[in-house]
Write a protein that holds these residues in place. Structure first.
Motif, PDB file in Angstrom:
ATOM      1  N   CYS A 197      24.036  33.290  52.161  1.00  0.00           N
ATOM      2  CA  CYS A 197      23.161  32.419  51.369  1.00  0.00           C
ATOM      3  C   CYS A 197      21.932  32.111  52.216  1.00  0.00           C
ATOM      4  O   CYS A 197      22.053  31.457  53.259  1.00  0.00           O
ATOM      5  CB  CYS A 197      23.901  31.137  51.016  1.00  0.00           C
ATOM      6  SG  CYS A 197      22.816  29.872  50.327  1.00  0.00           S
ATOM      7  N   CYS A 255      25.767  24.758  49.625  1.00  0.00           N
ATOM      8  CA  CYS A 255      24.528  24.119  49.164  1.00  0.00           C
ATOM      9  C   CYS A 255      24.487  23.948  47.647  1.00  0.00           C
ATOM     10  O   CYS A 255      23.666  23.184  47.133  1.00  0.00           O
ATOM     11  CB  CYS A 255      23.302  24.889  49.646  1.00  0.00           C
ATOM     12  SG  CYS A 255      23.102  26.527  48.891  1.00  0.00           S
ATOM     13  N   CYS A 274      26.611  29.159  45.747  1.00  0.00           N
ATOM     14  CA  CYS A 274      27.069  28.885  47.118  1.00  0.00           C
ATOM     15  C   CYS A 274      27.853  27.573  47.139  1.00  0.00           C
ATOM     16  O   CYS A 274      27.390  26.550  46.637  1.00  0.00           O
ATOM     17  CB  CYS A 274      25.864  28.812  48.056  1.00  0.00           C
ATOM     18  SG  CYS A 274      26.292  28.287  49.727  1.00  0.00           S
ATOM     19  N   ILE A 323      19.637  30.005  51.862  1.00  0.00           N
ATOM     20  CA  ILE A 323      19.401  28.555  51.998  1.00  0.00           C
ATOM     21  C   ILE A 323      20.263  27.999  53.135  1.00  0.00           C
ATOM     22  O   ILE A 323      19.794  27.201  53.945  1.00  0.00           O
ATOM     23  CB  ILE A 323      19.762  27.832  50.681  1.00  0.00           C
ATOM     24  CG1 ILE A 323      18.969  28.444  49.524  1.00  0.00           C
ATOM     25  CG2 ILE A 323      19.624  26.325  50.803  1.00  0.00           C
ATOM     26  CD1 ILE A 323      17.878  27.647  48.949  1.00  0.00           C
ATOM     27  N   CYS A 324      21.526  28.437  53.186  1.00  0.00           N
ATOM     28  CA  CYS A 324      22.434  27.908  54.211  1.00  0.00           C
ATOM     29  C   CYS A 324      22.230  28.568  55.575  1.00  0.00           C
ATOM     30  O   CYS A 324      22.545  27.964  56.602  1.00  0.00           O
ATOM     31  CB  CYS A 324      23.880  28.061  53.759  1.00  0.00           C
ATOM     32  SG  CYS A 324      24.295  26.910  52.439  1.00  0.00           S
TER      33      CYS A 324
HETATM   34 ZN   LIG Z   1      24.067  27.936  50.418  1.00  0.00          ZN
END
Ligand SMILES: [Zn+2]
Length: 272
Positions: free
Chosen positions: A23, A9, A6, A25-26
């Motif tokens: 993603c 991140c 990504c 996480i994002c």
């Molecule tokens: Zn990410």
């Protein structure tokens, strides 16, 4: 198959033919999707115009970063001990020069990560150096690229003898710190990523649920972070970016920073 990274991140995903749709996480409230929408890259692409730098921070401690900076721009730390080396946190690129330099420094026995934003390409590092990877059970859901090298732990782990990995929570439930007693000339060092973040006034630290979106933590959590950090003896705090180091008096800045934070949460305002 490609292990996509990504661009916002810097965390690598599991191998797929096509880039993932999003993603995780994002997509989380603590991060954000890049303003141009979700974008992906690969380690090969990153290696074309970036390199990994390895720089001594103090004896037996080496910063590992990417230049020019990528994604959130963190630097990892390689801790050398007589009983094995630990890579604390990770970056998004491993190139041949870094592989050679880290091999000269004794390689990597264990990889420990402060929290998911710094997972980077930890599986690439683990495979290159035949290293164990320690993941807090509380953050298992955030692992993007699974590996048989990963080992779950609950509250504490000892990645190499004499070094303690401790989950202290806050930014993520599994947010962790690494205590290296031999650091700072034997006075001890606490490696924190941004589980405890070293702020611009380097006599202080802070704690947040989200840094990019500036979402604070609650009083009980801040006090619990300070309490869990206080059990360790240390002189220096190494945050997650170049230069973000509290250079003396380690535990006191953590405690006074927690007290200041809680005072503001309670509505106590600065005078003057
Ligand atoms: Zn990410």
């Amino acid at each position: 198959m490609t292990a996509w990274i990504c661009r916002t991140c810097g965390v690598q995903q599991a191998d797929t033919d096509q880039p993932p749709g999003q993603c995780p996480i994002c997509d989380d409230e603590r991060q954000y999707v890049g303003w141009g929408g979700q974008q992906w890259t690969t380690m090969t692409e990153l290696g074309a115009d970036r390199r990994v730098v390895v720089r001594e921070e103090e004896p037996d401690l080496f910063g590992v970063g990417v230049e020019p900076a990528f994604a959130i721009g963190q630097r990892a730390l390689l801790v050398r001990t007589g009983d094995g080396n630990v890579l604390w946190d990770c970056v998004s690129l491993l190139d041949d020069a870094a592989r050679d330099r880290i091999t000269e420094l004794g390689g990597i026995d264990a990889i420990c990560l402060s929290h998911p934003h710094f997972y980077g390409v930890n599986v690439e590092f683990a495979d290159a150096f035949d290293a164990r990877v320690f993941i807090p059970r509380a953050d298992e859901q955030w692992v993007q690229r699974p590996s048989p090298r990963a080992e779950l732990f609950d509250d504490d782990a000892e990645p190499v003898p004499g070094v303690t990995l401790a989950r202290i929570g806050g930014h993520f439930d599994g947010a962790a710190v690494l205590h290296w007693p031999a650091g700072s000339g034997g006075r001890g060092a606490l490696l924190t990523g941004d589980t405890i973040t070293v702020v611009q006034d380097r006599a202080w630290v802070s704690f947040m649920w989200s840094y990019p979106n500036l979402i604070p933590l609650d009083e009980a959590t801040v006090l619990e972070i300070a309490r869990r950090a206080e059990r360790f003896t240390f002189d220096r705090v190494y945050g997650g970016w170049w230069g973000r180091i509290v250079v003396a008096d380690g535990a006191a800045p953590v405690l006074r920073s927690a007290d200041r934070y809680v005072a503001r949460l309670r509505g106590q305002r600065p005078t003057g």
